[in-house]
Design a protein around this motif. Structure first.
Motif, PDB file in Angstrom:
ATOM      1  N   LEU A  45       0.838  -1.209   0.000  1.00 13.66           N
ATOM      2  CA  LEU A  45       0.000   0.000   0.000  1.00 13.66           C
ATOM      3  C   LEU A  45       0.869   1.253   0.000  1.00 13.66           C
ATOM      4  O   LEU A  45       0.552   2.250  -0.638  1.00 13.66           O
ATOM      5  N   GLU A  46       1.991   1.163   0.719  1.00 13.47           N
ATOM      6  CA  GLU A  46       2.919   2.309   0.751  1.00 13.47           C
ATOM      7  C   GLU A  46       3.574   2.535  -0.602  1.00 13.47           C
ATOM      8  O   GLU A  46       3.872   3.659  -0.984  1.00 13.47           O
ATOM      9  N   MET A  47       3.838   1.438  -1.306  1.00 14.14           N
ATOM     10  CA  MET A  47       4.571   1.550  -2.564  1.00 14.14           C
ATOM     11  C   MET A  47       3.717   2.050  -3.727  1.00 14.14           C
ATOM     12  O   MET A  47       4.236   2.484  -4.747  1.00 14.14           O
ATOM     13  N   LEU A  48       2.388   1.952  -3.582  1.00 14.05           N
ATOM     14  CA  LEU A  48       1.513   2.427  -4.666  1.00 14.05           C
ATOM     15  C   LEU A  48       1.712   3.932  -4.851  1.00 14.05           C
ATOM     16  O   LEU A  48       2.061   4.641  -3.909  1.00 14.05           O
ATOM     17  N   GLY A  49       1.432   4.402  -6.053  1.00 15.14           N
ATOM     18  CA  GLY A  49       1.559   5.833  -6.318  1.00 15.14           C
ATOM     19  C   GLY A  49       0.511   6.640  -5.563  1.00 15.14           C
ATOM     20  O   GLY A  49      -0.488   6.103  -5.092  1.00 15.14           O
ATOM     21  N   ASP A  50       0.760   7.931  -5.456  1.00 15.18           N
ATOM     22  CA  ASP A  50      -0.149   8.820  -4.727  1.00 15.18           C
ATOM     23  C   ASP A  50      -1.551   8.834  -5.320  1.00 15.18           C
ATOM     24  O   ASP A  50      -2.517   9.127  -4.625  1.00 15.18           O
ATOM     25  N   HIS A  51      -1.653   8.568  -6.625  1.00  9.71           N
ATOM     26  CA  HIS A  51      -2.967   8.667  -7.270  1.00  9.71           C
ATOM     27  C   HIS A  51      -3.517   7.313  -7.684  1.00  9.71           C
ATOM     28  O   HIS A  51      -4.300   7.217  -8.617  1.00  9.71           O
ATOM     29  N   ALA A  52      -3.096   6.278  -7.003  1.00 14.37           N
ATOM     30  CA  ALA A  52      -3.569   4.930  -7.341  1.00 14.37           C
ATOM     31  C   ALA A  52      -5.100   4.893  -7.300  1.00 14.37           C
ATOM     32  O   ALA A  52      -5.713   5.386  -6.351  1.00 14.37           O
ATOM     33  N   PRO A  53      -5.726   4.310  -8.329  1.00 17.84           N
ATOM     34  CA  PRO A  53      -7.189   4.249  -8.337  1.00 17.84           C
ATOM     35  C   PRO A  53      -7.729   3.304  -7.263  1.00 17.84           C
ATOM     36  O   PRO A  53      -7.037   2.383  -6.820  1.00 17.84           O
ATOM     37  N   LEU A  54      -8.984   3.546  -6.887  1.00 20.26           N
ATOM     38  CA  LEU A  54      -9.610   2.772  -5.818  1.00 20.26           C
ATOM     39  C   LEU A  54      -9.532   1.262  -6.058  1.00 20.26           C
ATOM     40  O   LEU A  54      -9.228   0.502  -5.142  1.00 20.26           O
ATOM     41  N   GLU A  55      -9.818   0.828  -7.287  1.00 21.89           N
ATOM     42  CA  GLU A  55      -9.815  -0.613  -7.570  1.00 21.89           C
ATOM     43  C   GLU A  55      -8.458  -1.234  -7.257  1.00 21.89           C
ATOM     44  O   GLU A  55      -8.377  -2.349  -6.726  1.00 21.89           O
ATOM     45  N   LEU A  56      -7.403  -0.525  -7.594  1.00 24.30           N
ATOM     46  CA  LEU A  56      -6.058  -1.042  -7.345  1.00 24.30           C
ATOM     47  C   LEU A  56      -5.782  -1.099  -5.840  1.00 24.30           C
ATOM     48  O   LEU A  56      -5.245  -2.091  -5.328  1.00 24.30           O
ATOM     49  N   CYS A  57      -6.160  -0.048  -5.128  1.00 28.89           N
ATOM     50  CA  CYS A  57      -5.936  -0.024  -3.672  1.00 28.89           C
ATOM     51  C   CYS A  57      -6.688  -1.176  -3.002  1.00 28.89           C
ATOM     52  O   CYS A  57      -6.145  -1.851  -2.117  1.00 28.89           O
ATOM     53  N   LEU A  58      -7.932  -1.392  -3.425  1.00 26.06           N
ATOM     54  CA  LEU A  58      -8.715  -2.488  -2.844  1.00 26.06           C
ATOM     55  C   LEU A  58      -8.094  -3.838  -3.200  1.00 26.06           C
ATOM     56  O   LEU A  58      -8.011  -4.739  -2.361  1.00 26.06           O
ATOM     57  N   ALA A  59      -7.642  -3.978  -4.452  1.00 25.91           N
ATOM     58  CA  ALA A  59      -7.057  -5.253  -4.875  1.00 25.91           C
ATOM     59  C   ALA A  59      -5.777  -5.540  -4.089  1.00 25.91           C
ATOM     60  O   ALA A  59      -5.533  -6.682  -3.681  1.00 25.91           O
ATOM     61  N   VAL A  60      -4.976  -4.521  -3.861  1.00 26.47           N
ATOM     62  CA  VAL A  60      -3.756  -4.722  -3.072  1.00 26.47           C
ATOM     63  C   VAL A  60      -4.124  -5.132  -1.649  1.00 26.47           C
ATOM     64  O   VAL A  60      -3.597  -6.113  -1.114  1.00 26.47           O
ATOM     65  N   LEU A  61      -5.060  -4.416  -1.065  1.00 26.40           N
ATOM     66  CA  LEU A  61      -5.463  -4.739   0.308  1.00 26.40           C
ATOM     67  C   LEU A  61      -5.966  -6.185   0.418  1.00 26.40           C
ATOM     68  O   LEU A  61      -5.731  -6.858   1.412  1.00 26.40           O
TER      69      LEU A  61
END
Ligand code: ATP
Ligand code: MG
Length: 437
Positions: free
Chosen positions: A254-270
């Motif tokens: 989650l820390e490594m994702l870019g500042d503007h990572a889209p919601l779907e990507l953030c949820l998928a990582v989580l």
């Protein structure tokens, strides 16, 4: 001055000319002091909603007894709310009554000191009844009044506290934090939709990893995403995951994702390894831990979780799909061209590449599969991954075939030949099909 501010200043001036007090309130005052451009402007006024409606005919009254009017000027919408005191809260969500009152009392019913500031629109003078200025300077998020009472009144404030602290990078005042922990269970009374809205806003922030930590430490996450809890302490094979347990791995991603990572990507990582705890086994022969099938079960669990939180079908489908495929990157170098092209043709593929990048980056540091797909993406970029078919269903029907499993298989096979580059023109492709009928 931005256009939005000019519109709000002009609306406030008209209220003042009609003999009322009109002040900027809440987020717009906070954001200006922080040197940020406010998203929108809120005006707090001594005018009653009826008076506001007469001054700005054509405005919309929302939540009539809450006394909020939305006025429009030059395409900008400004919320105009009458100074008010909230009556008692019975359900942990909203006041049973409101009474119109003074700026001092209106500041007291707001959630956090930094959100309780007013500003004179004409002069820019700050009006601070709650010590918000000092807390802004000290970068502290503090509930107004008695924190425990404020969270008991409205449990949504629990999530708002996390969101504001993470958005602004502020510390949470210890007494406010203690009250959050104490009242975390109140979240059970908040609807999944409202929880989802706040949670999504936290997860897309650059500092989303801190947000997750606060949601865990406060106990809030228990009420809407308990599946994350067993990630803590879920040990992994150290040769693949020197960083530690599944939670640590996920948090680093989650820390490594870019500042503007889209919601779907953030949820998928989580959620990508959400099924590791329930699939964990010890392979005695190989002497190592395994998580067989955690991708498939993870996709199912992600779907269940996101449905429970009332995410849209688009979000649910994308996230489950990404989770279901995250282990396939291990095999990309062995895939046949046709399989690889089909794999890469998914609309979610750009997000999947990013998930894979942080998946490896937060653990073993391997980049060979990532480099491979990036090179292939360049290599294939001149033409569509899935080109228009050489042979269609209509051709098969003309050849006397009727739709069914065999029909589908033929079309797929001819596409495979095309993707592999073995069939390149329609004539040869038709001949190839005829031979197989
Ligand atoms: P954002 O930038 O997220 O819009 P904001 O501060 O404008 O931040 P809003 O949700 O738009 O937040 O609310 C506007 C103002 O209304 C807040 O600044 C706060 O003063 C008050 N407020 C909003 N929600 C609550 C709540 N649940 N309890 C108490 N006060 C609230
Ligand atoms: Mg706002």
């Amino acid at each position: 001055m931005t256009e939005a501010r000019a519109a709000a200043v002009s609306l406030a001036r008209r209220l003042k000319e009609a003999g009322h007090v009109a002040l900027f309130a809440g987020g717009c005052v906070r954001d200006r002091l922080l040197g940020k451009t406010p998203k929108d402007y809120d005006i707090a006024t001594s005018a009653t909603p009826g008076q506001v409606m007469r001054i700005f005919p054509g405005s919309n009254e929302v939540g009539a007894h809450f006394g909020v009017v939305i006025a429009k000027l030059d395409g900008h919408h400004v919320e105009i709310a009458t100074f008010r005191t909230d009556g008692s809260y019975h359900d942990g969500r909203r006041p049973a009554t409101v009474t119109f009152s003074t700026p001092e009392e209106d500041a007291q019913r707001r959630d956090f000191t930094i959100n309780g500031l007013f500003e004179d629109p004409a002069s820019g003078e700050l009006i601070d009844h709650v010590g918000g200025r000092a807390d802004l300077n000290a970068r502290i998020l503090r509930a107004i009044g008695t924190p425990a009472d404020r969270f008991a009144e409205d449990s949504l404030r629990l999530l708002r506290a996390v969101r504001f602290a993470v958005t602004l990078g502020f510390d949470i005042d210890p007494a406010t934090w203690a009250a959050m922990v104490q009242h975390a269970d109140g979240l059970a009374r908040i609807s999944p939709e409202r929880i989802r809205e706040e949670f999504s806003r936290i997860l897309v922030l650059p500092d989303r990893a801190r947000g997750l930590g606060l949601l865990l430490d406060s106990g809030l996450i228990r009420h809407f995403l308990p599946e994350v809890l067993p990630l803590i302490g879920c040990e992994q094979p150290p040769e693949w995951h020197p960083e530690g347990d599944v939670y640590t791995h996920t948090r680093i991603m989650l820390e490594m994702l870019g500042d503007h990572a889209p919601l779907e990507l953030c949820l998928a990582v989580l959620l990508h390894d959400i099924a590791k705890p329930p699939t964990r086994t010890f392979d005695a022969e190989a002497g190592r831990i395994r998580f067989n099938g955690h991708d498939a079960l993870g996709a199912t669990m992600a779907g269940d979780i996101l449905r429970r939180l009332r995410y849209s079908n688009d979000v649910i489908e994308s996230v489950s799909f990404i989770v279901s495929r995250h282990m396939q990157f291990m095999h990309v170098q062995q895939m046949r061209v046709s399989k690889l092209k089909r794999f890469m043709a998914a609309p979610t593929f750009p997000l999947e590449i990013e998930l894979h990048r942080v998946d490896c980056g937060s653990s073993n540091g391997f980049t060979d599969n990532l480099d491979f797909v990036l090179a292939k993406r360049d290599e294939f970029s001149a033409a569509p991954l899935i080109p228009p078919p050489l042979v269609t269903g209509r051709d098969l029907i003309a050849l006397g075939q009727s739709p069914g499993p065999r029909f589908k298989e033929l079309l797929e096979n001819v596409q495979t030949e095309q993707l592999e580059g073995r069939l390149t023109d329609r004539g040869t492709a038709l001949a190839w099909v005829k031979e197989r009928i």
